[in-house]
Design a protein around this motif. Sequence first.
Motif, PDB file in Angstrom:
ATOM      1  N   ILE A  42      19.705   4.675 -26.588  1.00  0.00           N
ATOM      2  CA  ILE A  42      20.923   5.987 -27.112  1.00  0.00           C
ATOM      3  C   ILE A  42      20.872   6.110 -28.747  1.00  0.00           C
ATOM      4  O   ILE A  42      20.748   7.401 -28.743  1.00  0.00           O
ATOM      5  N   GLN A  43      20.888   5.056 -29.543  1.00  0.00           N
ATOM      6  CA  GLN A  43      21.241   5.387 -30.769  1.00  0.00           C
ATOM      7  C   GLN A  43      20.260   6.639 -31.008  1.00  0.00           C
ATOM      8  O   GLN A  43      20.367   7.037 -32.018  1.00  0.00           O
ATOM      9  N   GLU A  44      18.448   5.642 -30.815  1.00  0.00           N
ATOM     10  CA  GLU A  44      17.716   6.731 -31.243  1.00  0.00           C
ATOM     11  C   GLU A  44      17.935   8.403 -31.163  1.00  0.00           C
ATOM     12  O   GLU A  44      17.385   9.382 -31.519  1.00  0.00           O
ATOM     13  N   GLU A  45      18.649   8.533 -29.818  1.00  0.00           N
ATOM     14  CA  GLU A  45      18.647   9.596 -29.116  1.00  0.00           C
ATOM     15  C   GLU A  45      19.441  10.292 -30.057  1.00  0.00           C
ATOM     16  O   GLU A  45      18.911  11.480 -30.506  1.00  0.00           O
ATOM     17  N   VAL A  46      20.654   9.783 -29.902  1.00  0.00           N
ATOM     18  CA  VAL A  46      21.988  10.450 -30.998  1.00  0.00           C
ATOM     19  C   VAL A  46      21.212  11.310 -32.319  1.00  0.00           C
ATOM     20  O   VAL A  46      21.615  11.886 -33.058  1.00  0.00           O
ATOM     21  N   ASP A  47      20.561   9.704 -33.424  1.00  0.00           N
ATOM     22  CA  ASP A  47      20.457  10.754 -34.722  1.00  0.00           C
ATOM     23  C   ASP A  47      19.247  11.472 -34.426  1.00  0.00           C
ATOM     24  O   ASP A  47      19.755  11.836 -35.093  1.00  0.00           O
ATOM     25  N   ALA A  48      17.861  11.492 -33.309  1.00  0.00           N
ATOM     26  CA  ALA A  48      17.872  12.669 -33.507  1.00  0.00           C
ATOM     27  C   ALA A  48      18.156  13.667 -33.132  1.00  0.00           C
ATOM     28  O   ALA A  48      17.954  14.834 -33.501  1.00  0.00           O
ATOM     29  N   LEU A  49      19.057  13.701 -32.784  1.00  0.00           N
ATOM     30  CA  LEU A  49      19.564  15.155 -32.051  1.00  0.00           C
ATOM     31  C   LEU A  49      20.532  16.228 -33.386  1.00  0.00           C
ATOM     32  O   LEU A  49      20.819  16.839 -33.642  1.00  0.00           O
ATOM     33  N   LEU A  50      21.232  14.189 -34.083  1.00  0.00           N
ATOM     34  CA  LEU A  50      22.389  14.598 -35.603  1.00  0.00           C
ATOM     35  C   LEU A  50      20.683  15.372 -36.612  1.00  0.00           C
ATOM     36  O   LEU A  50      22.090  15.473 -37.663  1.00  0.00           O
TER      37      LEU A  50
END
Length: 209
Positions: A42-50
Amino acid sequence: MTNLEIRNEVDTVMFAGHDTTATCTMWFLYCLAKYPEYQIKIQEEVDALLEGKNSDNIQWSNLSELPMLSLCLKETMRLYPPVPFIERELMEETVIDGHVIPPGTTIGVSILLLHRNPAVWKDQNEFKPERFTYGKTKGRDTFSYVPFSAGPRNCIGQNFAVNEVKVLISRMMRKYTVELVPSRPEPIRFPLTTLQSENGMWLRFKSRT
């Protein structure tokens, strides 16, 4: 509206719109602390989004771009439904397993147990968000998963609640890593109007910066 009617409306908004969301967020953080491999995803997903953006704000249009977070949220609500049971009054005679139940009877439905029915859910006590991917949900009984109840009296604010939790968790995961506190016991489920922990919820937050 009378004073009583106004109070009832306020009670509904406070309970349905805030207490349940807070409860869901609490259990979601617990699951991410207990299963750090999903927290990392989830952290990787959010980091990629932002990445490359000047703000950590999550926009409405961004919510569909967080598939792993969505899967983990669904699995959290399966194992720890914010509202663990519901009641309905029968309007007509109903037959269940050969037993005739007359109209006017109040029926209690345990969502907590329904979501762990081994006839529906393989490894029912395990945290496996992948069980909610499209290929695995196809053909599953619609009423086997009802964190917001079902039918004409289901939760009218469920979409708002889900999006609210997504925003809360994604912003937390952007800045923090959450861990269990080894010296503290695992939470014991305590079903009240919402699903609480009998012995508290002990989590440790660590800054990612």
